[in-house]
Design a protein around this motif. Structure first.
Motif, short mmCIF file in Angstrom:
data_model
loop_
_atom_site.label_atom_id
_atom_site.label_comp_id
_atom_site.label_asym_id
_atom_site.label_seq_id
_atom_site.Cartn_x
_atom_site.Cartn_y
_atom_site.Cartn_z
N UNK A 65 0.83 -1.20 0.00
CA UNK A 65 0.00 0.00 0.00
C UNK A 65 0.86 1.25 0.00
N UNK A 66 1.87 1.27 0.85
CA UNK A 66 2.75 2.44 0.93
C UNK A 66 3.44 2.68 -0.41
N UNK A 67 3.89 1.60 -1.03
CA UNK A 67 4.54 1.72 -2.34
C UNK A 67 3.56 2.24 -3.40
N UNK A 68 2.32 1.77 -3.34
CA UNK A 68 1.32 2.21 -4.31
C UNK A 68 1.05 3.70 -4.18
N UNK A 69 0.93 4.19 -2.96
CA UNK A 69 0.72 5.61 -2.77
C UNK A 69 1.92 6.42 -3.27
N UNK A 70 3.13 5.91 -3.05
CA UNK A 70 4.32 6.63 -3.50
C UNK A 70 4.42 6.62 -5.03
N UNK A 71 4.03 5.51 -5.65
CA UNK A 71 4.15 5.38 -7.10
C UNK A 71 3.04 6.09 -7.85
N UNK A 72 1.81 6.04 -7.30
CA UNK A 72 0.65 6.49 -8.06
C UNK A 72 -0.22 7.51 -7.33
N UNK A 73 0.10 7.80 -6.08
CA UNK A 73 -0.70 8.74 -5.31
C UNK A 73 -0.45 10.18 -5.74
N UNK A 74 -1.43 11.02 -5.43
CA UNK A 74 -1.33 12.45 -5.74
C UNK A 74 -1.02 13.21 -4.46
N UNK A 75 0.05 13.99 -4.44
CA UNK A 75 0.46 14.65 -3.19
C UNK A 75 -0.52 15.71 -2.70
N UNK A 76 -1.37 16.22 -3.59
CA UNK A 76 -2.25 17.33 -3.22
C UNK A 76 -3.62 16.87 -2.71
N UNK A 77 -3.84 15.56 -2.59
CA UNK A 77 -5.15 15.08 -2.15
C UNK A 77 -5.00 14.23 -0.89
N UNK A 78 -6.07 14.08 -0.11
CA UNK A 78 -6.02 13.16 1.05
C UNK A 78 -5.75 11.73 0.58
#
Length: 207
Positions: free
Chosen positions: A88-101
Motif C-alpha cells: 500500500x505504501x509503495x502504491x501511494x508513492x508510485x501512483x498517489x497524488x500529493x495534493x489530495x487526502x
C-alpha cells in the motif's frame, strides 16, 4: 482523494466471507465519483503473499471497478499483513497524488504472522501521511492491539463480531470520520465524527 483498500484473503476468512468483504468494498466504492481529477481507488488482496492488485487510479469507470473487485480471488493462505501495508505504501508513492487526502482501509480477521513487521510497516505508512482505518472481524485483545498499530488513531479502529456486520455497520462509518473527506456525485461534503455533513462546494474540488 486517493483510497486504497487492503483485503485479507487468508484461509481463516473462507470464500463465503471473502465475498462479503468484496461486496462491502464495492458498496463503499459505489458512493465515490471516480475520475482523473476526482476520486482514485486501488485494491490489494493478500495472504502470505500479495495477490490480486488493482492499481490506484487504474480504473475510472465505476461499473468496471465494481466488476473487478467482485472477481478478486482470495489467496487462501497465511496473514502477511506487513507485506500488504508495504505494498500500500509503495502504491501511494508510485501512483498517489500529493495534493489530495490519502486514505488506507485495511480489512482483516486475525493477527498477522509477523506482528513486529506489521507494526513497523504501519509506522512507515503513518510517516507518509496516509490516514489509515483498520477494520477487524472478531479477534482477541492481541488482535485489537495490532489494529491500533495499523490505524492512524483509536477512532479509526473499527471492530465487528462477524462478516455479516460489515455492510450494515461500517460502510457509512468509514465515510463519517472527521478525517475522511467524502465525495458525492454532485456535491462535496466533509463528515464529522457524529455523521453530520457539512456542505463545502458544488461539483468537485481537488484536494
Amino acid at each position: 482523494m486517493d483510497v486504497v483498500f487492503v483485503l485479507d484473503g487468508s484461509d481463516s476468512v473462507t470464500p463465503v466471507n471473502f465475498d462479503k468483504v468484496k461486496k462491502f468494498t464495492a458498496d463503499i466504492v459505489n458512493q465515490f465519483d471516480l475520475g482523473q481529477a476526482k476520486v482514485h481507488v486501488g485494491v490489494i488482496e493478500f495472504s502470505t503473499f500479495i495477490g490480486r492488485v488493482i492499481q490506484l487510479g487504474q480504473v475510472n469507470n465505476l461499473d468496471m471497478l465494481r466488476f473487478l473487485i467482485s472477481n478478486i480471488s482470495m489467496s487462501n493462505d497465511g496473514t502477511g499483513t506487513h507485506k500488504a501495508l508495504k505494498r500500500m505504501r509503495e502504491m501511494f508513492r508510485e501512483r498517489g497524488r500529493p495534493e489530495v487526502p490519502r486514505i488506507g482501509v485495511v480489512i482483516t480477521d486475525g493477527l498477522s504472522v509477523s506482528p513486529y513487521l506489521t507494526k513497523e510497516e504501519a509506522r512507515l505508512l503513518h510517516l507518509d501521511g496516509i490516514v489509515t482505518f483498520a477494520v477487524g472481524i472478531e479477534g482477541d485483545n492481541t488482535f485489537q492491539t495490532e489494529l491500533e498499530y495499523i490505524a492512524s488513531s483509536a477512532e479509526n479502529v473499527l471492530r465487528v463480531v462477524d462478516f455479516d456486520a460489515l455492510p450494515l455497520n461500517l460502510s457509512y462509518t468509514l465515510c463519517s470520520s472527521k478525517k475522511f473527506l467524502f465525495y458525492r456525485k454532485h456535491s462535496y461534503f466533509r463528515f464529522d465524527i457524529l455523521n453530520r455533513p457539512t456542505f463545502l462546494a458544488k461539483g468537485f474540488a481537488m484536494f
